[in-house]
Scaffold this motif. Structure first.
Motif, PDB file in Angstrom:
ATOM      1  N   GLN A 188      52.179  45.291  40.058  1.00 22.50           N
ATOM      2  CA  GLN A 188      50.765  44.899  39.990  1.00 22.50           C
ATOM      3  C   GLN A 188      50.275  44.056  41.127  1.00 22.50           C
ATOM      4  O   GLN A 188      51.017  43.056  41.758  1.00 22.50           O
ATOM      5  N   GLY A 189      49.252  44.363  41.570  1.00 24.35           N
ATOM      6  CA  GLY A 189      48.577  43.760  42.724  1.00 24.35           C
ATOM      7  C   GLY A 189      47.185  43.146  42.184  1.00 24.35           C
ATOM      8  O   GLY A 189      46.483  43.992  41.891  1.00 24.35           O
ATOM      9  N   LEU A 190      46.644  41.952  42.443  1.00 23.05           N
ATOM     10  CA  LEU A 190      45.628  41.356  41.935  1.00 23.05           C
ATOM     11  C   LEU A 190      44.597  41.327  43.104  1.00 23.05           C
ATOM     12  O   LEU A 190      44.596  40.632  43.959  1.00 23.05           O
ATOM     13  N   ILE A 191      43.370  42.055  42.506  1.00 21.38           N
ATOM     14  CA  ILE A 191      42.226  41.883  43.419  1.00 21.38           C
ATOM     15  C   ILE A 191      41.189  41.039  42.604  1.00 21.38           C
ATOM     16  O   ILE A 191      40.734  41.915  41.681  1.00 21.38           O
ATOM     17  N   LEU A 192      40.827  39.875  43.090  1.00 25.78           N
ATOM     18  CA  LEU A 192      39.650  39.304  42.191  1.00 25.78           C
ATOM     19  C   LEU A 192      38.380  38.878  42.964  1.00 25.78           C
ATOM     20  O   LEU A 192      38.145  39.209  44.088  1.00 25.78           O
ATOM     21  N   SER A 193      37.569  38.416  42.008  1.00 23.30           N
ATOM     22  CA  SER A 193      36.281  38.188  42.405  1.00 23.30           C
ATOM     23  C   SER A 193      35.767  37.021  41.756  1.00 23.30           C
ATOM     24  O   SER A 193      35.702  37.075  40.517  1.00 23.30           O
ATOM     25  N   LEU A 194      35.156  35.913  42.244  1.00 23.16           N
ATOM     26  CA  LEU A 194      34.428  34.750  41.329  1.00 23.16           C
ATOM     27  C   LEU A 194      33.066  35.221  40.912  1.00 23.16           C
ATOM     28  O   LEU A 194      32.756  34.751  39.908  1.00 23.16           O
ATOM     29  N   LEU A 232      52.539  50.332  43.699  1.00 23.18           N
ATOM     30  CA  LEU A 232      51.347  49.179  43.252  1.00 23.18           C
ATOM     31  C   LEU A 232      50.372  49.677  42.422  1.00 23.18           C
ATOM     32  O   LEU A 232      49.828  50.855  42.814  1.00 23.18           O
ATOM     33  N   GLU A 233      49.991  48.966  41.404  1.00 24.09           N
ATOM     34  CA  GLU A 233      48.966  49.007  40.595  1.00 24.09           C
ATOM     35  C   GLU A 233      48.084  48.207  40.799  1.00 24.09           C
ATOM     36  O   GLU A 233      48.354  46.979  40.688  1.00 24.09           O
ATOM     37  N   VAL A 234      46.847  48.367  41.309  1.00 29.54           N
ATOM     38  CA  VAL A 234      45.838  47.407  41.530  1.00 29.54           C
ATOM     39  C   VAL A 234      45.221  47.112  40.422  1.00 29.54           C
ATOM     40  O   VAL A 234      44.521  47.920  39.488  1.00 29.54           O
ATOM     41  N   ILE A 235      45.211  45.643  39.980  1.00 32.68           N
ATOM     42  CA  ILE A 235      44.321  45.245  38.839  1.00 32.68           C
ATOM     43  C   ILE A 235      43.207  44.444  39.248  1.00 32.68           C
ATOM     44  O   ILE A 235      43.440  43.468  40.103  1.00 32.68           O
ATOM     45  N   GLU A 236      42.255  44.838  38.904  1.00 28.64           N
ATOM     46  CA  GLU A 236      40.828  43.967  39.328  1.00 28.64           C
ATOM     47  C   GLU A 236      40.347  42.957  38.239  1.00 28.64           C
ATOM     48  O   GLU A 236      40.343  43.526  36.975  1.00 28.64           O
ATOM     49  N   ARG A 237      40.043  42.007  38.544  1.00 29.92           N
ATOM     50  CA  ARG A 237      39.514  40.736  37.661  1.00 29.92           C
ATOM     51  C   ARG A 237      38.352  40.059  38.472  1.00 29.92           C
ATOM     52  O   ARG A 237      38.421  39.965  39.433  1.00 29.92           O
ATOM     53  N   ARG A 238      37.217  39.968  37.302  1.00 28.68           N
ATOM     54  CA  ARG A 238      36.054  39.230  38.098  1.00 28.68           C
ATOM     55  C   ARG A 238      35.749  38.148  37.140  1.00 28.68           C
ATOM     56  O   ARG A 238      36.035  37.953  35.941  1.00 28.68           O
ATOM     57  N   GLY A 239      35.066  37.003  37.886  1.00 24.93           N
ATOM     58  CA  GLY A 239      34.521  35.977  37.219  1.00 24.93           C
ATOM     59  C   GLY A 239      35.567  34.745  37.229  1.00 24.93           C
ATOM     60  O   GLY A 239      36.755  34.969  37.183  1.00 24.93           O
ATOM     61  N   PRO A 240      35.088  33.415  37.058  1.00 21.55           N
ATOM     62  CA  PRO A 240      35.748  32.285  36.885  1.00 21.55           C
ATOM     63  C   PRO A 240      36.952  32.256  36.001  1.00 21.55           C
ATOM     64  O   PRO A 240      37.871  31.769  36.378  1.00 21.55           O
ATOM     65  N   SER A 241      36.699  32.545  34.767  1.00 23.05           N
ATOM     66  CA  SER A 241      37.881  32.363  33.849  1.00 23.05           C
ATOM     67  C   SER A 241      38.910  33.512  34.041  1.00 23.05           C
ATOM     68  O   SER A 241      39.932  33.112  33.795  1.00 23.05           O
ATOM     69  N   ALA A 242      38.566  34.549  34.495  1.00 22.98           N
ATOM     70  CA  ALA A 242      39.631  35.617  34.946  1.00 22.98           C
ATOM     71  C   ALA A 242      40.268  35.125  36.112  1.00 22.98           C
ATOM     72  O   ALA A 242      41.494  35.432  36.275  1.00 22.98           O
ATOM     73  N   VAL A 243      39.715  34.716  37.095  1.00 23.02           N
ATOM     74  CA  VAL A 243      40.151  34.126  38.272  1.00 23.02           C
ATOM     75  C   VAL A 243      41.269  32.941  37.957  1.00 23.02           C
ATOM     76  O   VAL A 243      42.479  32.841  38.456  1.00 23.02           O
ATOM     77  N   ARG A 244      40.914  32.090  37.254  1.00 23.88           N
ATOM     78  CA  ARG A 244      41.961  30.929  36.663  1.00 23.88           C
ATOM     79  C   ARG A 244      42.915  31.390  35.980  1.00 23.88           C
ATOM     80  O   ARG A 244      44.212  31.262  36.168  1.00 23.88           O
TER      81      ARG A 244
END
Length: 362
Positions: free
Chosen positions: A354-360, A327-339
């Protein structure tokens, strides 16, 4: 202080929006309550399954949203930023079930050194596992990338572990081949990893053409077959089918092909979201939903206190070293990235590696 929440229309999962809701300030929290900042969470196809069956299994009631909308539950981490419980300190890290939001108020109950429970009335109609939070401050196995892997895979691997245990307990219903659909999914390859270690069991993965190379690279499938080739499989020996895809047409094709040799047909996931409400009676074993809480309750009684955790912990310890390769962990932050990440997951556009790790929070 406001919480930012990402919510979807329950009967049209394509439609979503971000809303702001006011949180109580620290002084106004009720007794024993915690105000938790959601720091990061995982998003996988499993969370889409929670949304698809949200009405039936009461997932929507866990984190209330405006009428017609739902907040999809996710697994992740939170930091206690205010506490009215004498035994829970500000700054503690919790791991468990969170909303897709920046904050959550937890009514802390059954507090021990290892964990606590949310006793909020609206959360009591579901399996207790969904209301439990582990207290993981200072635990290196929950920190950094190891924590990301846990958020992405721990709940899914528990399902893999229980299906593997159930099949082995029943001697695979006489089958020596187990077929997994949606073989690239995290629950499927966790199960394949466990089955692969069982003597005499052949593990067959069904996948799309685009995911063949990834599924083969995992090294835990004895054979990888594309969906358009399933009717070419030898059909003279008994097989067990574990359906992660939730694809009615595929299930019918397999049952018609294997006939009476289909000795077990377990429904586990809905990654394809292609289930028909009225399915014909099929030859072979009747397709049945695998209900994980039943197997947990059974084993908890048979294995005694801590028995499930001990065995599952040992299985996770064997899987964890493989995850950086898989797995490659992909980090994304913010409402538009979460959407964007949500819509990619909903449409099956996230590559399986890919594994998605998110934060609003931005």
């Amino acid at each position: 202080m406001n919480s930012t929440d990402f919510i979807v229309i329950r009967n049209d999962l394509q439609q979503s929006k971000v809303i702001e809701t006011q949180l109580p300030d620290a002084a106004a929290l009720p007794a024993d309550a915690l105000l938790v900042k959601v720091t990061r969470f995982a998003l996988t196809a499993n969370n889409i399954t929670y949304a698809v069956i949200g009405e039936e299994l009461k997932y929507w009631q866990l984190f209330p949203a405006p009428d017609g909308y739902g907040n999809i539950p996710v697994w992740g981490f939170g930091e206690v930023i205010a506490s009215k419980h004498p035994n829970v300190a500000v700054g503690e890290t919790l791991f468990g079930y969170f909303p897709m939001a920046t904050h959550l108020v937890i009514e802390a109950s059954d507090v021990t050194k290892r964990g606590l429970r949310d006793a909020a009335a609206h959360r009591q109609g579901v399996s207790p596992v969904y209301n439990a939070y582990a207290r993981v401050s200072g635990d290196p196995t929950y920190a950094g990338r190891q924590g990301d892997y846990r958020a992405l895979l721990l709940p899914l691997f528990m399902l893999s572990f229980l299906v593997d245990d159930f099949l082995a307990e029943n001697d695979f219903y006489g089958a020596r081949s187990v077929i997994l659909s949606s073989a690239s999914s995290k629950t499927a390859f966790g199960l394949a990893h466990l089955l692969h270690k069982r003597p005499g069991i052949r593990v067959i993965g069904l996948t799309s053409k685009g995911n063949v190379d990834f599924v083969k690279s995992l090294g835990c499938y004895d054979e990888v077959i594309t969906y358009d080739r399933v009717a070419a499989m030898p059909s003279a020996q008994p097989v067990a089918y574990v359906d992660m895809a939730g694809n009615s047409a595929l299930r019918e094709t397999l049952h018609q092909h294997f006939g009476a040799q289909m000795v077990y047909s377990g429904r586990v996931g809905l990654t394809h979201r292609a289930s028909e409400p009225d399915e014909p009676t099929l030859p072979g074993a009747k397709p049945v939903w695998f209900f994980a809480p039943d197997q947990i309750r059974k084993r908890a009684k048979e294995w005694g206190p801590g028995g499930v955790d001990q065995r599952f912990g040992a299985a996770w310890a064997e899987l964890a070293p493989l995850l950086p390769e898989w797995l490659e962990v992909i980090e994304r932050r913010g409402p538009s990235a979460v959407r964007e990440a949500y819509l990619d997951t909903l449409q099956g556009r996230v590559p399986p590696q890919q594994g998605l790790i998110l934060s609003l929070a931005e």
